[in-house]
Design a protein around this motif. Structure first.
Motif, PDB file in Angstrom:
ATOM      1  N   LEU A   1       0.962  -1.020   0.136  1.00 30.73           N
ATOM      2  CA  LEU A   1       0.130  -0.219  -0.084  1.00 30.73           C
ATOM      3  C   LEU A   1       0.634   1.551  -0.385  1.00 30.73           C
ATOM      4  O   LEU A   1       1.059   2.003  -0.474  1.00 30.73           O
ATOM      5  CB  LEU A   1      -0.877  -0.196   1.429  1.00 30.73           C
ATOM      6  N   MET A   2       1.741   1.410   1.096  1.00 34.04           N
ATOM      7  CA  MET A   2       2.862   2.947   0.940  1.00 34.04           C
ATOM      8  C   MET A   2       3.495   2.859  -0.368  1.00 34.04           C
ATOM      9  O   MET A   2       3.385   3.855  -0.953  1.00 34.04           O
ATOM     10  CB  MET A   2       4.358   2.335   1.656  1.00 34.04           C
ATOM     11  N   PHE A   3       3.976   1.402  -1.270  1.00 31.02           N
ATOM     12  CA  PHE A   3       4.356   2.129  -2.290  1.00 31.02           C
ATOM     13  C   PHE A   3       3.407   2.099  -3.856  1.00 31.02           C
ATOM     14  O   PHE A   3       3.790   2.866  -4.302  1.00 31.02           O
ATOM     15  CB  PHE A   3       5.516   0.507  -3.112  1.00 31.02           C
ATOM     16  N   LYS A   4       2.558   1.756  -3.215  1.00 33.51           N
ATOM     17  CA  LYS A   4       1.317   2.100  -3.842  1.00 33.51           C
ATOM     18  C   LYS A   4       1.522   3.584  -4.206  1.00 33.51           C
ATOM     19  O   LYS A   4       0.420   4.781  -5.481  1.00 33.51           O
ATOM     20  CB  LYS A   4      -0.228   1.631  -3.750  1.00 33.51           C
ATOM     21  N   PHE A   5       0.832   3.893  -2.951  1.00 40.05           N
ATOM     22  CA  PHE A   5       1.178   5.576  -2.794  1.00 40.05           C
ATOM     23  C   PHE A   5       2.122   6.290  -3.196  1.00 40.05           C
ATOM     24  O   PHE A   5       2.201   7.314  -4.106  1.00 40.05           O
ATOM     25  CB  PHE A   5       0.545   6.129  -2.074  1.00 40.05           C
ATOM     26  N   LEU A   6       3.105   5.842  -2.750  1.00 45.05           N
ATOM     27  CA  LEU A   6       4.562   6.766  -3.152  1.00 45.05           C
ATOM     28  C   LEU A   6       3.973   6.605  -4.655  1.00 45.05           C
ATOM     29  O   LEU A   6       5.338   7.606  -5.420  1.00 45.05           O
ATOM     30  CB  LEU A   6       5.686   5.675  -2.576  1.00 45.05           C
ATOM     31  N   LEU A   7       4.703   5.333  -5.807  1.00 43.88           N
ATOM     32  CA  LEU A   7       4.355   5.629  -7.025  1.00 43.88           C
ATOM     33  C   LEU A   7       3.247   5.942  -7.541  1.00 43.88           C
ATOM     34  O   LEU A   7       3.549   6.193  -9.118  1.00 43.88           O
ATOM     35  CB  LEU A   7       4.533   3.969  -7.344  1.00 43.88           C
ATOM     36  N   ARG A   8       2.465   6.455  -6.798  1.00 45.57           N
ATOM     37  CA  ARG A   8       1.501   7.647  -7.291  1.00 45.57           C
ATOM     38  C   ARG A   8       1.594   8.591  -7.607  1.00 45.57           C
ATOM     39  O   ARG A   8       1.118   9.578  -8.127  1.00 45.57           O
ATOM     40  CB  ARG A   8       0.335   7.671  -6.762  1.00 45.57           C
ATOM     41  N   PHE A   9       2.729   9.116  -6.229  1.00 51.13           N
ATOM     42  CA  PHE A   9       2.855  11.052  -6.288  1.00 51.13           C
ATOM     43  C   PHE A   9       3.813  11.450  -7.331  1.00 51.13           C
ATOM     44  O   PHE A   9       3.692  12.682  -7.563  1.00 51.13           O
ATOM     45  CB  PHE A   9       4.168  10.802  -5.218  1.00 51.13           C
ATOM     46  N   PRO A  10       4.801  11.320  -8.737  1.00 53.28           N
ATOM     47  CA  PRO A  10       4.387  11.756  -9.900  1.00 53.28           C
ATOM     48  C   PRO A  10       3.577  12.088 -10.723  1.00 53.28           C
ATOM     49  O   PRO A  10       3.997  13.185 -11.063  1.00 53.28           O
ATOM     50  CB  PRO A  10       5.364  10.855 -10.400  1.00 53.28           C
ATOM     51  N   GLU A  11       2.502  11.805 -10.421  1.00 54.69           N
ATOM     52  CA  GLU A  11       1.056  12.467 -10.762  1.00 54.69           C
ATOM     53  C   GLU A  11       0.515  13.169 -10.116  1.00 54.69           C
ATOM     54  O   GLU A  11      -0.112  13.843 -10.526  1.00 54.69           O
ATOM     55  CB  GLU A  11       0.782  11.136 -11.245  1.00 54.69           C
ATOM     56  N   ASP A  12       0.715  13.638  -8.731  1.00 53.21           N
ATOM     57  CA  ASP A  12       0.518  15.069  -8.730  1.00 53.21           C
ATOM     58  C   ASP A  12       0.846  16.121  -9.350  1.00 53.21           C
ATOM     59  O   ASP A  12       1.984  16.931  -9.128  1.00 53.21           O
ATOM     60  CB  ASP A  12       0.958  14.483  -6.772  1.00 53.21           C
ATOM     61  N   LYS A  13      -0.270  16.655  -9.243  1.00 48.64           N
ATOM     62  CA  LYS A  13      -0.412  17.989 -10.116  1.00 48.64           C
ATOM     63  C   LYS A  13       0.523  19.383  -9.613  1.00 48.64           C
ATOM     64  O   LYS A  13       0.410  20.437 -10.346  1.00 48.64           O
ATOM     65  CB  LYS A  13      -1.653  18.642 -11.079  1.00 48.64           C
ATOM     66  N   ASN A  14       0.223  18.902  -8.271  1.00 48.03           N
ATOM     67  CA  ASN A  14       0.710  20.225  -7.047  1.00 48.03           C
ATOM     68  C   ASN A  14       1.814  21.182  -7.027  1.00 48.03           C
ATOM     69  O   ASN A  14       2.392  22.791  -7.202  1.00 48.03           O
ATOM     70  CB  ASN A  14      -0.012  20.114  -5.379  1.00 48.03           C
ATOM     71  N   PHE A  15       3.268  20.225  -7.772  1.00 48.26           N
ATOM     72  CA  PHE A  15       4.155  21.046  -7.890  1.00 48.26           C
ATOM     73  C   PHE A  15       4.652  21.458  -9.176  1.00 48.26           C
ATOM     74  O   PHE A  15       4.844  23.057  -8.796  1.00 48.26           O
ATOM     75  CB  PHE A  15       5.683  20.119  -7.867  1.00 48.26           C
ATOM     76  N   PRO A  16       4.187  21.244 -10.316  1.00 45.40           N
ATOM     77  CA  PRO A  16       3.599  22.077 -11.620  1.00 45.40           C
ATOM     78  C   PRO A  16       2.974  22.700 -11.208  1.00 45.40           C
ATOM     79  O   PRO A  16       2.954  24.506 -12.398  1.00 45.40           O
ATOM     80  CB  PRO A  16       3.019  20.938 -12.592  1.00 45.40           C
ATOM     81  N   LEU A  17       1.845  23.027 -11.196  1.00 47.45           N
ATOM     82  CA  LEU A  17       0.830  24.411 -10.055  1.00 47.45           C
ATOM     83  C   LEU A  17       1.646  25.176  -9.570  1.00 47.45           C
ATOM     84  O   LEU A  17       1.104  26.810  -9.656  1.00 47.45           O
ATOM     85  CB  LEU A  17       0.034  23.533  -9.760  1.00 47.45           C
ATOM     86  N   LEU A  18       2.604  24.704  -8.861  1.00 46.12           N
ATOM     87  CA  LEU A  18       3.214  26.182  -7.854  1.00 46.12           C
ATOM     88  C   LEU A  18       4.169  26.119  -8.626  1.00 46.12           C
ATOM     89  O   LEU A  18       4.041  27.886  -7.771  1.00 46.12           O
ATOM     90  CB  LEU A  18       4.299  24.650  -6.559  1.00 46.12           C
ATOM     91  N   LYS A  19       4.912  26.643  -9.021  1.00 45.92           N
ATOM     92  CA  LYS A  19       5.848  26.778 -10.253  1.00 45.92           C
ATOM     93  C   LYS A  19       5.488  27.980 -11.178  1.00 45.92           C
ATOM     94  O   LYS A  19       5.511  28.475 -11.403  1.00 45.92           O
ATOM     95  CB  LYS A  19       6.720  25.166 -11.116  1.00 45.92           C
TER      96      LYS A  19
END
Length: 118
Positions: A29-47
């Motif tokens: 479960l931990m890896f499932k969520f960690l491996l989804r992190f690159p899809e999170d849009k908040n860093f590009p939105l922040l930039k």
């Protein structure tokens, strides 16, 4: 957990013991969520928001990224984005922009590690 995976995640700034505890020692479960992190849009939105001078949008993206990083035990990223969030809370765009290189470096290390492990 494979020691090489653990070491790679730790080197990238992820507190694996804390992450596992947050996921009740369920490594899959931990890896499932960690491996989804690159899809999170908040860093590009922040930039994007910082580039356009939108302090409100930058604050929202930074604050959300802070929560995600905290929940995934990304300790250094959490620390960096917390500082930037406080700059934005105070409407200090120049200070927030000055913090971006360090935050971006943390983010890049995490993304690289996760891509290696996926």
């Amino acid at each position: 957990m494979d020691e090489n995976k653990r070491q790679r995640l730790e080197e990238a700034g992820i507190d694996v013991a804390d992450a596992l505890a947050r996921f009740m020692d369920n490594e899959a479960l931990m890896f499932k969520f960690l491996l989804r992190f690159p899809e999170d849009k908040n860093f590009p939105l922040l930039k994007q928001a910082l580039d356009s001078g939108d302090a409100a949008q930058a604050f929202e993206a930074a604050h959300t990224l802070k929560g995600v990083a905290g929940n995934l035990a990304m300790t250094e990223l959490f620390r960096q984005v917390s500082l930037l969030t406080e700059d934005l809370r105070g409407q200090n765009l120049s200070a927030a922009r000055a913090r971006m290189p360090a935050l971006e470096a943390c983010y890049a290390r995490i993304i690289a590690a996760l891509r290696e492990l996926s």
